[in-house]
Structure formats: C-alpha cells, structure tokens
Design an enzyme around this catalytic site. Structure first.
Site, PDB file in Angstrom:
ATOM      1  N   GLU A   1       0.885  -1.167   0.000  1.00 28.38           N
ATOM      2  CA  GLU A   1       0.000   0.000   0.000  1.00 28.38           C
ATOM      3  C   GLU A   1       0.917   1.209   0.000  1.00 28.38           C
ATOM      4  O   GLU A   1       1.553   1.527   1.003  1.00 28.38           O
ATOM      5  CB  GLU A   1      -0.917  -0.025   1.229  1.00 28.38           C
ATOM      6  CG  GLU A   1      -2.076   0.966   1.115  1.00 28.38           C
ATOM      7  CD  GLU A   1      -1.758   2.320   1.716  1.00 28.38           C
ATOM      8  OE1 GLU A   1      -1.381   3.231   0.924  1.00 28.38           O
ATOM      9  OE2 GLU A   1      -1.880   2.482   2.929  1.00 28.38           O
TER      10      GLU A   1
ATOM     11  N   CYS B 124      -2.203   8.853   3.012  1.00 29.50           N
ATOM     12  CA  CYS B 124      -2.150   8.393   1.626  1.00 29.50           C
ATOM     13  C   CYS B 124      -3.479   8.612   0.921  1.00 29.50           C
ATOM     14  O   CYS B 124      -3.514   8.898  -0.279  1.00 29.50           O
ATOM     15  CB  CYS B 124      -1.790   6.909   1.577  1.00 29.50           C
ATOM     16  SG  CYS B 124      -0.146   6.533   2.196  1.00 29.50           S
TER      17      CYS B 124
END
Length: 458
Positions: free
Chosen positions: A232, A266
C-alpha cells in the site's frame, strides 16, 4: 544505530533507543516461528478471546497511547485517541468475523470434477513481516495484525524509525492480551536490516505501507525469494466537484479531507478538480475555511492542524510549493512555514498548476491542496487519472448518469461519492497503478496471508 523519538512540535529529541542486534533479531524471528506453530493449532474461538482481550487493553489505554502518538508524530490529540479506538474496533471486527471469512467453501456439484467431495480451505502461512509507516502508528499496524493473528499467522513489525515508542508498545500488546509469547514481535532495526529478515525462510510473506521506493525495494526482495508481498503505497487522490454538486458541503468536506492527520494521509484528497461553473464559489469557500484553521500545539484540544512529523517532510512539502510558485502557480492561502520551533506548515491552497511543476507529478504529504479548473467531465477525468497513483478518489455530483460514468472510468481502488475517503474495517482497502497491489481490511484483507488450499476426495 540509534532510533529516536523527536518531538515534531518542538524539534527536541525526547528519547533514544539502540537498535536490536543481529542476535536479538534472530531470537525474535525464532519466537514468531514457534508461536506460529501454536496459533495454527488453536481454534478461532480461542484466538477471538485473546483478540477481544487485547482490544480491551487498547480501549482502556486509549488516552495515554493517544498522547504518545501525538508526541511522536504530531497529529492533533483527538485524532490520536480516535486512531486507537478505531484500531480496537477493528480487532473486535476480526474476532467476530474471522471464522466466517475463512470458512471452507464446498463445490456445489463435486461430480463435475469426478469427486464425491471437493472444497477449498484457508490455512495460515506462518510469520509475516510488516514494514509500517509513522503516519498512523497504531492503526496501520493493527489493521495488519488483527486479521493476520486471527487467521493463525504471527507478526513481525519493522516500524518507522521515528515512532519507536509506539513500536515498543505494540511489541507486548498481544501477549498482554493472552496470545502465546512470540505471536507479535517488534524489530527495532533500520531499513538496511530489512532484507535479511525478508530472506529468512521462517518469514513467509511481507506487507508494506509506505513510499513507492520502499515498496519497490521490499517487493523485489520478496520476489527474489518467491514470497508473497502486499503493498500500500502513495496516493495523489482526486477530489472531483461537478457543477451539480452541493458546493458548500463539498468545500467543507474538502478541508477535512485535506488536513486530516495534518495532511499526512495516503488517502487524503490532494488534487481538487472543480467544474468551471462552480469553481469560483468552491475556491473562495475552500480557501477561506483552510485559512481559518487553528495551527498549533497538537496536545491542545483546540488545535486543528499540528506539525509535520519530520523536518525533512516539512522541507520536502515546502520545496514542492516553492517550485510551483516559481513556475507560475498562485497561492490562494498559506504557502509558507510559520516562524518558530517545530515542523509546521500553514494550510495551503494553490492554483494555476501546469504539468512541469513537481506538485502536479508528486504526492504532497502535508496540508497543501492543489486546485484545478476543468471545463467538463472529460477534462475532469483526464486530470483525475493523469497521476501515476491510483489509491482512492472522491466524486461530488448529484447527476446519477454522471456518477455512473465516473465510477466506470476513475482509475482508483475506491470511489467515495459525495463524501471523503476513509478506511474502515468493513471495506476492502488498496490501490492500483503505483499505489500498490493487494487488499487490506474486510474479508479480502484476512485472506491475503492465507494459503487457499483446494481439496478433492474420490
């Protein structure tokens, strides 16, 4: 090598820890390997009992642990405490649902494969290494650890070097909740010591949340040893506002999306792509609200935006803004670091962007919002998809046909309609393109580090 807690609010080094020796790392890997043999043979009910007890520890210690998070990485205290409670909720979720998510699946008509019975089953892999970032020092780890341990795996944590006290807290957490010794161990090591851990045959897989360069490195090492990896990575998420949208609601939500976690997320909205018919209204309201945010000591409950986690992160963000301004961008609000101690940067909205600017091509990890004016949905989509990342996205529209058009075309792991992207244990989480591969959370997350075994019986 020393690993330190540096308070980002003051720049003062609060505590220094020595990295684990090679011998200590070996002991910890060995203990995780031994614990994996025990966990594999325990029932879901027993693991759930331990997981719920561990979650209760988090809940009881949420205020104290929240202060530690804020000390180490600078997010506002209310958000730190909320992170701890969210982590505990995820632990309860997997304790309640792991057995269902990993249940055997029989083939409805086994005769089609010449069998009296055929089915699939999920089995744990063993010890899994997690390389985790500082921005959500508890949540990022728990969203890996809760499903991994409920599946019967064990966890090894290489945490970011600027949150060592969070890492040390997690080292004992699961054992305090009743899990066998070695079920979850922290490795206080630097980045250069990760490769030998991945290569160790007792480590069966690796998951990383972090930067694209770190992801490339970890995935390539795992591939060299033919091991499963989950990545990720970064995101430069689009927040698209079309002319049918509720503009005041979109602007207010855009502020929350951009400054949550001091902008260091993010999945935060970073690129705000607005239809020309509502652009002026949105830009004015967005800039006004960003300019009114309270910046200051994150331990103060009134603070809405604290410091960046590191001096390097603050300087990198400032460099992106300065580069854009030098090439002709316009700062609507903010655009500088305030005077004084700590790694602060003012909430910023910047417009008039062009492709040669670094801010257009790179992820802005902090409270800086990029604003784009677009003529129609085709241009909005082109701007949304032009980034190399594809983590998440937000779409604001009240036109059903337009909504469906975007849902089919946005290049992202998720689309949130008339809202902001959030991670939740009920929803799969992950990206495409250079935002990585694999999924965390929900049923998909617990299955990532299992062997899906096919069984056939004559």
């Amino acid at each position: 090598m020393a690993i330190s807690t540096v308070n980002p609010t003051t720049g003062v080094t609060e505590q220094v820890f020595e990295a684990h020796s090679t011998e200590e790392v070996e002991r910890r890997i060995a203990s995780a390997d031994e614990a994996a043999k025990i966990l594999r043979g325990t029932s879901y009910a027993r693991r759930a009992e331990w997981m719920k007890a561990t979650a209760q520890l988090l809940e009881a210690e949420a205020e104290e642990l929240g202060r530690l998070i804020t000390l180490e990485m600078g997010k506002p205290i209310a958000q730190s405490v909320a992170e701890v409670r969210k982590s505990a909720a995820s632990m309860h979720f997997y304790a309640d649902n792991a057995e269902k998510f990993l249940a055997d699946t029989p083939l409805e008509d086994p005769s089609v494969v010449g069998a009296s019975k055929a089915w699939t089953t999920y089995q744990p892999l063993g010890a899994v290494l997690a390389v985790m970032p500082w921005n959500y020092p508890i949540w990022q780890v728990i969203r890996f650890a809760a499903p991994a341990l409920m599946a019967g795996n064990t966890g090894l944590l290489k945490h970011a070097s600027n949150v060592p006290q969070s890492a040390i807290y997690l080292d004992t957490l699961f054992e305090r909740g009743g899990f066998p010794a070695g079920s979850f161990r922290t490795l206080l090591i630097g980045g250069s010591a990760v490769a030998p851990v991945i290569a160790d045959p007792r480590v069966k897989a690796v998951t990383l949340t972090g930067s694209e360069p770190a992801g490339r490195s970890v995935a390539s090492i795992a591939a060299d040893h033919v091991k499963k990896s989950l990545l990720e990575l970064g995101g430069s998420d689009p927040f698209v506002v079309m002319d049918s949208a509720n503009v005041p609601a979109a602007a207010a939500t855009a502020v929350r999306a951009r400054i949550s976690n001091n902008g260091q997320s993010c999945i935060a909205g970073k690129r705000f792509i607005v239809h020309t018919d509502v652009y002026d209204e949105f830009a004015a309201e967005f800039a006004r609200l960003m300019g009114e945010l309270v910046v200051g000591d994150p331990m103060d409950p009134a603070t809405q935006v604290g410091p960046l986690a590191t001096a390097d992160g603050r300087d990198e963000l400032a460099g992106l803004v300065d580069d854009a301004v030098a090439l002709g961008a316009q700062v609507l609000v903010g655009g500088s670091a305030p005077q004084g101690e700590g790694y602060f940067y003012l909430p910023t909205v910047i417009a008039g962007l062009s492709d040669e600017m670094r801010l257009v091509q790179e992820e802005a990890f902090g409270p800086v919002a990029s604003l784009y004016r677009v003529r129609d949905r085709e241009e909005a989509l082109q701007v949304a998809n032009q980034t190399t990342f594809g983590l998440s996205s937000a779409l604001w529209t009240n036109d059903a046909a337009e909504e469906q058009w975007f849902l089919e075309r946005l290049e992202a792991g998720a689309v949130f309609i008339n809202g902001m992207t959030v991670s939740n244990q009920e929803l799969p989480f992950g990206g495409i393109k250079r935002s990585g591969f694999g999924r965390e959370l929900a049923a998909e997350g617990i299955r990532e580090f299992c062997n899906l075994k096919t069984l056939w019986k004559a």
